[in-house]
Design a protein around this motif. Sequence first.
Motif, PDB file in Angstrom:
ATOM      1  N   LEU A   1      30.629  38.615  38.113  1.00  0.00           N
ATOM      2  CA  LEU A   1      31.952  38.007  38.245  1.00  0.00           C
ATOM      3  C   LEU A   1      32.599  38.394  39.563  1.00  0.00           C
ATOM      4  N   ALA A   2      32.494  39.675  39.914  1.00  0.00           N
ATOM      5  CA  ALA A   2      33.144  40.139  41.139  1.00  0.00           C
ATOM      6  C   ALA A   2      32.567  41.479  41.560  1.00  0.00           C
ATOM      7  N   GLU A   3      32.662  41.738  42.840  1.00  0.00           N
ATOM      8  CA  GLU A   3      32.418  43.071  43.372  1.00  0.00           C
ATOM      9  C   GLU A   3      33.772  43.580  43.806  1.00  0.00           C
ATOM     10  N   LEU A   4      34.129  44.760  43.320  1.00  0.00           N
ATOM     11  CA  LEU A   4      35.439  45.321  43.632  1.00  0.00           C
ATOM     12  C   LEU A   4      35.288  46.517  44.551  1.00  0.00           C
ATOM     13  N   ARG A   5      36.195  46.617  45.494  1.00  0.00           N
ATOM     14  CA  ARG A   5      36.203  47.772  46.392  1.00  0.00           C
ATOM     15  C   ARG A   5      37.550  48.479  46.243  1.00  0.00           C
ATOM     16  N   PHE A   6      37.487  49.772  46.019  1.00  0.00           N
ATOM     17  CA  PHE A   6      38.672  50.605  45.936  1.00  0.00           C
ATOM     18  C   PHE A   6      38.715  51.453  47.200  1.00  0.00           C
ATOM     19  N   VAL A   7      39.866  51.459  47.864  1.00  0.00           N
ATOM     20  CA  VAL A   7      40.033  52.184  49.118  1.00  0.00           C
ATOM     21  C   VAL A   7      40.975  53.347  48.886  1.00  0.00           C
TER      22      VAL A   7
END
Length: 138
Positions: free
Chosen positions: A130-136
């Motif tokens: 569904l999605a690739e999420l990036r947390f910064v």
Amino acid sequence: MKKQLYVFAFVVGLLSLCFISCEQTPDNILKGTWKCVPFSSSSAAEEIYDMVYVFDGKGNFTFTVNSSEGIRTTKGTYTIENGTIVRTFYTKYNLDGDVVGEGSEAFTLDAKSIPPTLTTTVYDADGRILAELRFVKQ
């Protein structure tokens, strides 16, 4: 002259100890607030909401999602594997507050990027991405 040389060597030794003791470990890097920024998603993915992880550096985290349904908070624990994999563990609750199961997620920690990032992939029930999420890190 010898006395000045000894003092210089002593100061250099103290400075080198400071740099060694200040070395960043995965726990130190992970500690703090991480905000989600969209990385990539498919057309099947729903709207990405405000998502924030807060890691305490002692194995505990809080995850907050601010969506159109309101603010939901999940608390749990985490481990760091091989310095690059962050695995979270949490308990799922229904709207009545009853336990409905446990969950786990795996993130890839990139401590060398500036700022450091955590990435994870979200799948649907059929195993499609569904999605690739990036947390910064904030």
